[in-house]
Design a protein around this motif. Structure first.
Motif, PDB file in Angstrom:
ATOM      1  N   GLY A  80     -12.823  -2.744 -20.595  1.00 13.73           N
ATOM      2  CA  GLY A  80     -11.933  -3.013 -19.473  1.00 13.73           C
ATOM      3  C   GLY A  80     -12.250  -2.140 -18.283  1.00 13.73           C
ATOM      4  N   PHE A  81     -13.557  -1.891 -18.046  1.00 14.24           N
ATOM      5  CA  PHE A  81     -13.998  -0.962 -17.003  1.00 14.24           C
ATOM      6  C   PHE A  81     -14.763  -1.681 -15.890  1.00 14.24           C
ATOM      7  N   CYS A  82     -14.568  -1.215 -14.669  1.00 15.39           N
ATOM      8  CA  CYS A  82     -15.350  -1.655 -13.508  1.00 15.39           C
ATOM      9  C   CYS A  82     -15.686  -0.414 -12.690  1.00 15.39           C
ATOM     10  N   SER A  83     -16.863  -0.424 -12.073  1.00 10.88           N
ATOM     11  CA  SER A  83     -17.300   0.743 -11.296  1.00 10.88           C
ATOM     12  C   SER A  83     -16.805   0.733  -9.853  1.00 10.88           C
ATOM     13  N   CYS A  84     -15.873  -0.161  -9.509  1.00 10.06           N
ATOM     14  CA  CYS A  84     -15.392  -0.254  -8.121  1.00 10.06           C
ATOM     15  C   CYS A  84     -14.350   0.821  -7.801  1.00 10.06           C
ATOM     16  N   ASP A  85     -14.124   1.039  -6.506  1.00  6.49           N
ATOM     17  CA  ASP A  85     -13.130   2.008  -6.050  1.00  6.49           C
ATOM     18  C   ASP A  85     -11.712   1.605  -6.448  1.00  6.49           C
ATOM     19  N   ASP A  86     -11.415   0.304  -6.399  1.00  4.78           N
ATOM     20  CA  ASP A  86     -10.084  -0.172  -6.762  1.00  4.78           C
ATOM     21  C   ASP A  86      -9.759   0.240  -8.206  1.00  4.78           C
ATOM     22  N   PHE A  87     -10.746   0.136  -9.082  1.00  4.93           N
ATOM     23  CA  PHE A  87     -10.532   0.541 -10.473  1.00  4.93           C
ATOM     24  C   PHE A  87     -10.218   2.038 -10.533  1.00  4.93           C
ATOM     25  N   TYR A  88     -11.041   2.831  -9.854  1.00  6.95           N
ATOM     26  CA  TYR A  88     -10.848   4.285  -9.893  1.00  6.95           C
ATOM     27  C   TYR A  88      -9.519   4.718  -9.283  1.00  6.95           C
ATOM     28  N   PHE A  89      -9.154   4.122  -8.145  1.00 10.35           N
ATOM     29  CA  PHE A  89      -7.982   4.611  -7.422  1.00 10.35           C
ATOM     30  C   PHE A  89      -6.672   3.929  -7.790  1.00 10.35           C
ATOM     31  N   ARG A  90      -6.717   2.682  -8.241  1.00 10.88           N
ATOM     32  CA  ARG A  90      -5.470   1.986  -8.543  1.00 10.88           C
ATOM     33  C   ARG A  90      -5.268   1.701 -10.024  1.00 10.88           C
ATOM     34  N   VAL A  91      -6.324   1.262 -10.698  1.00  9.92           N
ATOM     35  CA  VAL A  91      -6.192   0.981 -12.124  1.00  9.92           C
ATOM     36  C   VAL A  91      -6.049   2.288 -12.905  1.00  9.92           C
ATOM     37  N   MET A  92      -6.888   3.267 -12.618  1.00 11.42           N
ATOM     38  CA  MET A  92      -6.808   4.551 -13.324  1.00 11.42           C
ATOM     39  C   MET A  92      -5.489   5.275 -13.037  1.00 11.42           C
ATOM     40  N   ASP A  93      -4.931   5.075 -11.834  1.00 11.33           N
ATOM     41  CA  ASP A  93      -3.641   5.685 -11.490  1.00 11.33           C
ATOM     42  C   ASP A  93      -2.459   4.822 -11.934  1.00 11.33           C
ATOM     43  N   ARG A  94      -2.760   3.714 -12.606  1.00 11.39           N
ATOM     44  CA  ARG A  94      -1.759   2.788 -13.141  1.00 11.39           C
ATOM     45  C   ARG A  94      -0.921   2.107 -12.066  1.00 11.39           C
ATOM     46  N   GLU A  95      -1.482   1.972 -10.864  1.00  8.19           N
ATOM     47  CA  GLU A  95      -0.818   1.191  -9.816  1.00  8.19           C
ATOM     48  C   GLU A  95      -1.098  -0.292 -10.031  1.00  8.19           C
ATOM     49  N   ALA A  96      -2.199  -0.580 -10.742  1.00 12.01           N
ATOM     50  CA  ALA A  96      -2.586  -1.955 -11.064  1.00 12.01           C
ATOM     51  C   ALA A  96      -3.141  -1.960 -12.481  1.00 12.01           C
ATOM     52  N   HIS A  97      -3.163  -3.138 -13.104  1.00 12.86           N
ATOM     53  CA  HIS A  97      -3.661  -3.231 -14.479  1.00 12.86           C
ATOM     54  C   HIS A  97      -5.137  -3.575 -14.546  1.00 12.86           C
ATOM     55  N   ILE A  98      -5.651  -4.195 -13.475  1.00  9.12           N
ATOM     56  CA  ILE A  98      -7.026  -4.704 -13.515  1.00  9.12           C
ATOM     57  C   ILE A  98      -7.491  -4.971 -12.089  1.00  9.12           C
TER      58      ILE A  98
END
Length: 136
Positions: A80-98
């Motif tokens: 469930g990983f992506c190398s994009c900034d959205d993943f790092y900043f929003r998914v990892m911070d649990r602001e978004a699920h994917i």
């Protein structure tokens, strides 16, 4: 860990799409309601054929790449990983699920609507280095 409702919708649609070979209008609505603009971007990515599946031989290694707005992003579907900034900043911070790249990859895989690129193992390291580069 509880699976978020949006992810359940995506998994259900992908499972049905894999069997039927299509996504229905009703399913598009469900995805749009679940993900909003993320789904819109994912669907555009799919229609523009920006999902790539690299298959290396003879090892059989597979690398998924989604061509984004800024650069190419590596997807690891099982993690469930992506190398994009959205993943790092929003998914990892649990602001978004994917992120939308992962949504696009999952639907593309279910529908088998991706650009399949076959390469030799000797090019694997070189391509991985290219995909890891961050544009400033």
């Amino acid at each position: 860990m509880k699976v978020p409702k949006e992810i359940k919708v995506l998994e259900k649609v992908c499972k049905e799409a894999k069997t039927k070979g299509e996504v229905t209008g009703n399913q598009l609505t469900q995805l749009s309601e679940a993900f909003g603009s993320r789904f819109t971007k994912a669907w555009e990515t799919l229609k523009e054929e920006r999902v790539k599946k690299y298959v290396f031989s003879p090892s059989g290694r597979i690398v998924w790449i989604v061509v984004g707005r800024e650069r190419e992003y590596q997807i690891m579907p099982a993690a469930g990983f992506c190398s994009c900034d959205d993943f790092y900043f929003r998914v990892m911070d649990r602001e978004a699920h994917i992120c939308y790249h992962l949504i696009a990859q999952k639907i593309a895989d279910a529908l088998e609507r991706y650009d399949k690129i076959e390469e030799e193992d000797r090019l694997y390291d070189c391509l991985m280095e290219e995909w890891k580069k961050v544009t400033a």
